[in-house]
Design an enzyme around this catalytic site. Structure first.
Site, PDB file in Angstrom:
ATOM      1  N   ASP A  36       0.841  -1.202   0.000  1.00  0.00           N
ATOM      2  CA  ASP A  36       0.000   0.000   0.000  1.00  0.00           C
ATOM      3  C   ASP A  36       0.873   1.247   0.000  1.00  0.00           C
ATOM      4  O   ASP A  36       1.673   1.446   0.929  1.00  0.00           O
ATOM      5  CB  ASP A  36      -0.906   0.025   1.248  1.00  0.00           C
ATOM      6  CG  ASP A  36      -2.098  -0.912   1.110  1.00  0.00           C
ATOM      7  OD1 ASP A  36      -2.220  -1.605   0.087  1.00  0.00           O
ATOM      8  OD2 ASP A  36      -2.916  -0.946   2.051  1.00  0.00           O
ATOM      9  N   SER A  46      -4.294 -10.422   2.585  1.00  0.00           N
ATOM     10  CA  SER A  46      -3.254 -10.339   3.608  1.00  0.00           C
ATOM     11  C   SER A  46      -3.763  -9.601   4.846  1.00  0.00           C
ATOM     12  O   SER A  46      -3.542 -10.038   5.982  1.00  0.00           O
ATOM     13  CB  SER A  46      -2.029  -9.632   3.016  1.00  0.00           C
ATOM     14  OG  SER A  46      -1.081  -9.384   4.010  1.00  0.00           O
ATOM     15  N   ASN A  47      -4.467  -8.487   4.646  1.00  0.00           N
ATOM     16  CA  ASN A  47      -5.015  -7.749   5.798  1.00  0.00           C
ATOM     17  C   ASN A  47      -5.917  -8.648   6.632  1.00  0.00           C
ATOM     18  O   ASN A  47      -5.873  -8.634   7.866  1.00  0.00           O
ATOM     19  CB  ASN A  47      -5.867  -6.558   5.332  1.00  0.00           C
ATOM     20  CG  ASN A  47      -5.053  -5.484   4.642  1.00  0.00           C
ATOM     21  OD1 ASN A  47      -3.836  -5.451   4.762  1.00  0.00           O
ATOM     22  ND2 ASN A  47      -5.728  -4.611   3.905  1.00  0.00           N
ATOM     23  N   ASP A  94     -11.787  -5.182   6.175  1.00  0.00           N
ATOM     24  CA  ASP A  94     -10.946  -6.383   6.299  1.00  0.00           C
ATOM     25  C   ASP A  94     -10.893  -6.853   7.746  1.00  0.00           C
ATOM     26  O   ASP A  94     -10.968  -8.050   8.033  1.00  0.00           O
ATOM     27  CB  ASP A  94      -9.521  -6.089   5.803  1.00  0.00           C
ATOM     28  CG  ASP A  94      -9.508  -5.721   4.329  1.00  0.00           C
ATOM     29  OD1 ASP A  94     -10.428  -6.162   3.611  1.00  0.00           O
ATOM     30  OD2 ASP A  94      -8.596  -4.993   3.902  1.00  0.00           O
ATOM     31  N   SER A 106      -9.911  -0.430  14.875  1.00  0.00           N
ATOM     32  CA  SER A 106      -8.881  -0.375  13.824  1.00  0.00           C
ATOM     33  C   SER A 106      -8.826   0.994  13.134  1.00  0.00           C
ATOM     34  O   SER A 106      -7.786   1.390  12.618  1.00  0.00           O
ATOM     35  CB  SER A 106      -9.092  -1.479  12.775  1.00  0.00           C
ATOM     36  OG  SER A 106     -10.091  -1.098  11.855  1.00  0.00           O
TER      37      SER A 106
HETATM   38  O1  RIB Z   1      -9.256  -3.039   2.074  1.00  0.00           O
HETATM   39  C1  RIB Z   1      -8.100  -2.264   2.066  1.00  0.00           C
HETATM   40  C2  RIB Z   1      -7.132  -2.791   1.061  1.00  0.00           C
HETATM   41  O2  RIB Z   1      -7.681  -2.642  -0.237  1.00  0.00           O
HETATM   42  C3  RIB Z   1      -5.824  -2.053   1.019  1.00  0.00           C
HETATM   43  O3  RIB Z   1      -4.866  -2.586   1.902  1.00  0.00           O
HETATM   44  C4  RIB Z   1      -5.420  -2.138  -0.454  1.00  0.00           C
HETATM   45  O4  RIB Z   1      -4.288  -2.911  -0.675  1.00  0.00           O
HETATM   46  C5  RIB Z   1      -6.644  -2.717  -1.170  1.00  0.00           C
HETATM   47  O5  RIB Z   1      -6.472  -4.045  -1.430  1.00  0.00           O
END
Ligand code: RIB
Length: 289
Positions: A11, A40-41, A239, A269
């Site tokens: 990001d 990943s998040n 996320d 968050s």
């Molecule tokens: O939901 C947020 C994410 O959306 C960010 O981290 C960015 O990489 C996009 O995938």
């Protein structure tokens, strides 16, 4: 075990006083290079909430890809199914304004090369599958179909879907308000949720930001409120919501309880910068203070 099938992005986050209009240039107050990507998040945030998590994803054969794998390992996320592709690692341009609202553009890079075969036997010991739409629909579909004995959560973000029938393979679908309307032709969030419920096996949970979440099942509709906080960055709040939902459902909680906790984790968050969620003790600390 929670298996997340999804993306990894670097990001590039810029802070602005306000979003630019078309043809306008604005200056950024700050530039941050952060770990991101919805898959990943969600995996990292679920691990921080004490879930046992593995990620199926693709990174590029560049420096960012190497750093992504070390980062995931440092966060106790299983990386056995994180594939390295001959491509650049996915990148997201994230613009955040003074109110903490964001706009995101994703260059999918290696994420677009994740193939159904890359799932391997990752779903064998999976209890909860969590997936989104930053990787190909074919991969998401195969994961949803093959994960027979698990709870399947599909977070339809971004809401770019060639075949809406994909939703038929999910138990719980978790769009935000914009995505729920994009996926249907409905003009209200309640109509959108009900229209999605016709496809989904069990529930539609629409995240509504500071208004909490709307839970719609065939037994009825309920609104689950959330905590009021001073948001500095809402990136990744969805996320974090999904990760907390997966952790709670994995522990055997019912949907309403899971949504309550997911609301709380997502709200907390937004009080810090970046797309990753808080640890369990940080949530407890926040609630105490
Ligand atoms: O939901 C947020 C994410 O959306 C960010 O981290 C960015 O990489 C996009 O995938």
């Amino acid at each position: 075990m929670i298996t997340v099938v999804g993306s990894y992005n670097v990001d590039l986050e810029v802070k602005v006083d306000r979003f630019p209009s078309p043809s306008e240039t604005v200056f950024s107050r700050e530039l941050l290079v952060l770990h991101g990507g919805k898959g990943s998040n969600q995996a990292v945030s679920a691990s921080r909430l004490e879930g046992r998590v593995q990620l199926v994803a693709a990174v590029g054969d560049d420096d960012y890809g190497t750093k992504a794998i070390s980062f995931l390992e440092s966060e106790n996320v299983g990386t056995r199914y994180v594939r390295v592709k001959r491509a650049r690692t996915g990148t997201a341009i994230v613009v955040v304004d003074r109110e903490g609202e964001n706009m995101i553009i994703v260059d999918r890079g290696a994420n677009a090369l994740l193939e159904p075969a890359d799932l391997g036997d990752s779903l064998e010991y999976t209890d909860v599958l969590l997936t989104q739409l930053e990787v190909s629909e074919e991969v998401v579909k195969k994961a949803l179909i093959e994960c027979v004995d698990c709870i399947r959560i599909l977070n339809p973000a971004p809401a770019i879907l060639r075949d809406v029938n994909l939703l038929r393979h999910a138990d719980v679908v978790t769009p935000n308000e914009v995505e729920a309307k994009q996926l249907t032709s409905a003009s209200t969030v309640v109509d959108a949720a009900n229209s999605l419920l016709r496809l989904v096996r069990y529930a539609v949970v629409v995240t509504l930001g500071e208004s909490g979440a709307l839970v719609v099942t065939r037994r009825g509709t309920s609104k689950v409120p959330t905590l009021r906080v001073r948001a500095v960055d809402t990136t990744g709040a969805g996320d974090v919501f999904n990760s907390a939902l997966a952790v709670m459902l994995d522990k055997g909680h019912d949907l309403e309880e899971a949504v309550k906790f997911a609301n709380l984790a997502a709200a907390v968050s937004t009080t810090t910068v970046g797309a990753l969620g808080p640890r369990m003790e940080e949530i407890e600390e926040y609630v105490r203070s």
